[in-house]
Design a protein around this motif. Structure first.
Motif, short mmCIF file in Angstrom:
data_model
loop_
_atom_site.label_atom_id
_atom_site.label_comp_id
_atom_site.label_asym_id
_atom_site.label_seq_id
_atom_site.Cartn_x
_atom_site.Cartn_y
_atom_site.Cartn_z
N SER A 143 1.58 3.02 -8.84
CA SER A 143 0.44 3.52 -8.08
C SER A 143 -0.82 3.04 -8.78
O SER A 143 -0.80 2.67 -9.96
CB SER A 143 0.47 5.06 -8.01
N GLU A 144 -1.90 3.05 -8.06
CA GLU A 144 -3.15 2.57 -8.63
C GLU A 144 -3.55 3.38 -9.87
O GLU A 144 -4.02 2.80 -10.86
CB GLU A 144 -4.26 2.60 -7.58
N TYR B 95 -1.25 2.45 -12.76
CA TYR B 95 -1.56 1.10 -13.20
C TYR B 95 -2.84 1.03 -14.02
O TYR B 95 -2.93 0.23 -14.96
CB TYR B 95 -1.68 0.19 -11.98
N HIS C 12 0.95 -3.46 -7.45
CA HIS C 12 0.08 -2.31 -7.73
C HIS C 12 -1.01 -2.10 -6.68
O HIS C 12 -1.93 -1.29 -6.90
CB HIS C 12 -0.54 -2.42 -9.13
N THR C 13 -0.92 -2.79 -5.57
CA THR C 13 -1.87 -2.57 -4.48
C THR C 13 -1.10 -2.41 -3.17
O THR C 13 0.05 -2.87 -3.05
CB THR C 13 -2.87 -3.74 -4.33
N ILE C 14 -1.74 -1.81 -2.20
CA ILE C 14 -1.11 -1.61 -0.90
C ILE C 14 -0.75 -2.93 -0.25
O ILE C 14 0.36 -3.09 0.27
CB ILE C 14 -2.03 -0.77 0.02
N ASP C 15 -1.65 -3.90 -0.32
CA ASP C 15 -1.36 -5.18 0.33
C ASP C 15 -0.22 -5.92 -0.36
O ASP C 15 0.53 -6.67 0.30
CB ASP C 15 -2.61 -6.05 0.44
N GLN C 16 -0.02 -5.73 -1.66
CA GLN C 16 1.12 -6.34 -2.34
C GLN C 16 2.44 -5.65 -1.95
O GLN C 16 3.49 -6.28 -1.92
CB GLN C 16 0.96 -6.26 -3.86
N ASP D 289 -1.16 5.69 1.29
CA ASP D 289 -2.45 5.27 0.75
C ASP D 289 -2.39 4.83 -0.71
O ASP D 289 -3.41 4.73 -1.37
CB ASP D 289 -3.48 6.39 0.93
N THR D 290 -1.19 4.54 -1.21
CA THR D 290 -1.03 3.97 -2.55
C THR D 290 0.01 2.85 -2.47
O THR D 290 0.75 2.75 -1.48
CB THR D 290 -0.55 5.00 -3.60
N ALA D 291 0.08 2.06 -3.50
CA ALA D 291 1.10 1.00 -3.54
C ALA D 291 2.50 1.59 -3.47
O ALA D 291 3.39 1.03 -2.82
CB ALA D 291 0.93 0.16 -4.81
#
Length: 187
Positions: free
Chosen positions: A36-37, A40, A66-70, A102-104
């Motif tokens: 999660s952000e 991380y 570690h990001t939503i888009d990843q 809303d988190t990775a």
């Protein structure tokens, strides 16, 4: 197996989680860390964020998601056989139970579940027997969620706190990929 191993902000259990990751890699699994952000990026009294990041990369040989888009491509690319979230905080339990991404880590779970594959939860929260109890109950009834055995970690000082038995994570993963729940008394 290809395992996505997620860590959320129960910083006091990171050392135990890292030992699990080491054991999974030693057993021959390809482990990709997901954080999660907050997990991380926050330095705490339990260690520096960069130290945990470097340790996970060194152990697994994989970059950290570690990001939503990843995390979003996890399902479409069918990246993992199983996704494990250990430690899983009360905050993350609530988001998973409510379908919030809303988190990775919550995005990783949502994306992974689209393939009807198992998500293993290792509870670690000071309010498991308080406000998080309803979320644990909800997830226990959702398809494809499996729980690492857990129990109270300090009933006198923290009467609502529970933590998973990190030594049972690998067994739980192995059972979950076969659609089985681990049955083990830990305390």
């Amino acid at each position: 197996m290809n395992i996505g191993y997620c860590l959320t902000g129960s910083f006091c259990t990171f050392d135990k989680a890292i030992e699990v990751v080491k054991a999974l890699v030693k057993s021959g699994h390809n482990v990709t860390p997901v954080m999660s952000e907050n997990a991380y990026g926050i330095d705490t009294r339990f260690g520096k964020a960069k130290t945990f990041q470097n340790t996970l990369i060194e152990i697994t040989g994989n970059s950290i998601i570690h990001t939503i888009d990843q995390a979003e491509p996890i399902g479409p690319k069918n990246m993992f056989d199983v996704l494990c979230i250990a430690p899983c905080t009360g905050n993350t339990l609530a988001k998973l139970a409510a379908g919030i991404t809303d988190t990775a880590v919550t995005m990783a779970a949502k994306s992974h579940l689209r393939n009807s594959k198992p998500v293993v939860i290792g509870v670690s929260t000071n309010d498991a027997l308080g406000s998080a109890a309803k979320n644990i109950g909800a997830l226990l009834n959702y398809k494809n969620y499996y729980f690492v055995p857990y129990g109270m970690d300090n009933y006198k000082a923290k009467p609502r706190s529970m933590v998973c038995d990190f030594s049972s994570v690998e067994d739980t993963i192995n059972k979950a990929v076969n659609g089985e729940e681990i049955l083990k008394k830990i305390y």
